[in-house]
Design an enzyme around this catalytic site. Structure first.
Site, short mmCIF file in Angstrom:
data_model
loop_
_atom_site.label_atom_id
_atom_site.label_comp_id
_atom_site.label_asym_id
_atom_site.label_seq_id
_atom_site.Cartn_x
_atom_site.Cartn_y
_atom_site.Cartn_z
N ASP A 1 -62.96 -23.26 -68.47
CA ASP A 1 -64.24 -22.63 -68.15
C ASP A 1 -64.02 -21.44 -67.23
O ASP A 1 -63.13 -21.45 -66.37
CB ASP A 1 -65.18 -23.63 -67.46
CG ASP A 1 -65.53 -24.79 -68.38
OD1 ASP A 1 -65.43 -24.63 -69.60
OD2 ASP A 1 -65.91 -25.86 -67.85
N ASP B 1 -60.08 -28.08 -71.90
CA ASP B 1 -61.12 -27.05 -71.87
C ASP B 1 -60.88 -26.11 -70.69
O ASP B 1 -60.42 -26.53 -69.63
CB ASP B 1 -62.51 -27.69 -71.73
CG ASP B 1 -62.81 -28.66 -72.86
OD1 ASP B 1 -62.66 -28.24 -74.02
OD2 ASP B 1 -63.18 -29.81 -72.57
N ASP C 1 -70.21 -29.84 -58.14
CA ASP C 1 -70.45 -31.23 -57.77
C ASP C 1 -69.44 -31.77 -56.76
O ASP C 1 -69.80 -32.20 -55.66
CB ASP C 1 -70.50 -32.12 -59.02
CG ASP C 1 -69.35 -31.86 -59.97
OD1 ASP C 1 -68.38 -31.17 -59.59
OD2 ASP C 1 -69.41 -32.36 -61.12
#
Length: 450
Positions: free
Chosen positions: A64, A62, A141
């Site tokens: 982003d 993926d 995070d």
């Protein structure tokens, strides 16, 4: 800067010559999104796990994108865009089967910021406050997830020391760990998952709050924990994730029945779980299909087996005991991890077929061999070999039985029940079937009565 986030910003820019990311390893769809945003006058960065994995020499699945364009502005640029999310407003740009997720830089303060943020008991339940790239970095995070690949000059921007953590193979949380876990308890699971996937260690500052804050996972939506479970156990590093989940003391908050069974010192169950996860990891590495149903059947087997045996010992019907045990354990588990019904049905069938492997009778054997879940149940039986020598012999019996021709197997099987493990280690060789005598037809013209 938001209260509780004591991370310090210290921007380091790594030029194209100082890092290993190549556009050849970035999906064409992601590059199209990055270039179009940049050409429209917006800042556009590849961000998060994709940058981390590319720097480690991996191949991200993926990609982003982070930008200073708002979701509405992104939608105006791309006809193939849809806006999603209420908790976090995002833009999804769709190219065939690939979806590029575009997020607007998140802010760290409500003061003089446009947008909407709602916090309940320290948990962020809605967050659509926009900010700068520096604020966005603080909102990430882990440090290794807070690096930005700039499409305008192909540099990597590191605000919080992520590159250093990559080199040291360690996970640091950005800001005060307790505050960040209260904002989103799933971050504890992400720490475990990332450490297992990357073969990193979790810094003590990030793992210390697990014991106190682990119970917060019970407040997370069970459907979300199901998704997290799949990411942990069906991505090719399931066994390592399981071990770390147990070592960190978080297993009991995700799979309480499994934790209870293992706490009783059930070594065969531990072997079954380890081998089951190891086999799943191997299948994923080979590109073979896997099903969550088998995985969850493995994880919850100990409690189902013990309950069923208890009720059978108490004199309850065996079929009813197994069915009730399955329903009880699944019901409890779904309060923590919402396993969809299409998977729990398969799990219950795998469990209910286990005692039927012991019924070595001609009709029952052939009925079991044609059952739609036979293969999954048989694979499960092989995993149970460590439970006892008898179970191991039973697995060998059924493995050999599947190789015999129908007629040979039928001739070798008794009409009435026998115990395969106790009476024979494998089906006996079948003798030639006796020929039936043909009944003679009465001669033409003769009556059948005297």
């Amino acid at each position: 800067m938001r209260a509780g986030n004591d991370a310090k910003l210290a921007l380091r820019i790594f030029t194209r010559e100082q890092h290993t990311i190549s556009r050849k390893n970035i999906s064409k769809a992601a590059l199209r999104v990055l270039y179009r945003l940049n050409e429209a006058g917006y800042n556009a960065y590849l961000v998060g796990g994709a940058v981390r994995d590319l720097l480690l020499g991996g191949h991200p699945k993926d990609f982003d994108v982070a930008t200073n364009a708002t979701p509405d502005q992104v939608k105006k640029l791309f006809r193939n865009c849809r806006l999603i999310g209420r908790r976090f407003r995002l833009a999804h740009v769709v190219y065939g089967n690939e979806i590029i997720e575009v997020a607007t830089f998140r802010g760290t303060s409500d003061e003089e910021s446009e947008g909407d943020r709602h916090i309940v008991d320290g948990r962020i339940v809605r967050d659509n406050v926009w900010g700068s790239i520096e604020e966005d970095a603080l909102r990430r995070d882990f440090r290794v997830n807070a690096m930005y690949y700039d499409i305008s000059d192909f540099s990597v921007r590191d605000y919080v020391g992520g590159m250093q953590d990559l080199q040291n193979r360690v996970l640091h949380l950005i800001g005060d760990a307790a505050t960040r876990y209260r904002e989103d308890p799933v971050r504890m699971l992400r720490a475990v998952r990332l450490a297992a996937k990357l073969d990193f260690r979790i810094d003590p500052s990030a793992s210390a709050p697990f014991a106190e804050l682990g119970p917060l996972l019970s407040s997370v939506a069970p459907a979300r924990l199901f998704d997290e479970s799949l990411k942990m156990f069906l991505a090719g590093y399931g066994r390592k994730s399981f071990r770390m989940l147990e070592e960190c003391g978080l297993l009991k908050f995700m799979f309480p029945a499994t934790a209870r069974a293992l706490k009783r010192g059930d070594k065969p169950l531990r072997l079954l779980i380890e081998h089951g996860l190891e086999n799943t990891d191997a299948r994923i590495a080979e590109g073979k299909s896997v099903t969550p149903a088998f995985l969850f059947a493995v994880l919850l087997w100990g409690e189902v087996r013990d309950l069923a045996h208890t009720w059978v010992t108490q004199g309850k019907d065996a079929n009813d005991a197994w069915a009730r045990a399955a329903v009880h354990v699944v019901s409890e588990q779904c309060q923590r991890v919402a396993i969809p019904r299409r998977f729990t049905i398969t799990m219950e069938e795998i469990w209910s077929l286990q005692p039927r492997f012991e019924q070595i009778q001609r009709k029952k054997v052939f009925r079991l061999l044609t059952h739609p879940r036979f293969r999954a149940a048989f694979d499960f039986l092989l995993l149970r070999a460590a439970e006892s020598p008898a179970i191991g012999e039973l697995g060998q019996w059924w493995a050999h039985a599947q190789q015999l021709p129908h007629e040979s197997l039928a001739a070798a099987l008794p009409l009435h029940h026998s115990n395969a493990a106790g009476e024979a280690a494998e089906p006996a060789r079948a003798s030639a079937p006796r020929k039936r005598k043909r009944r003679r037809k009465p001669a033409a013209g003769k009556s059948g009565t005297a």
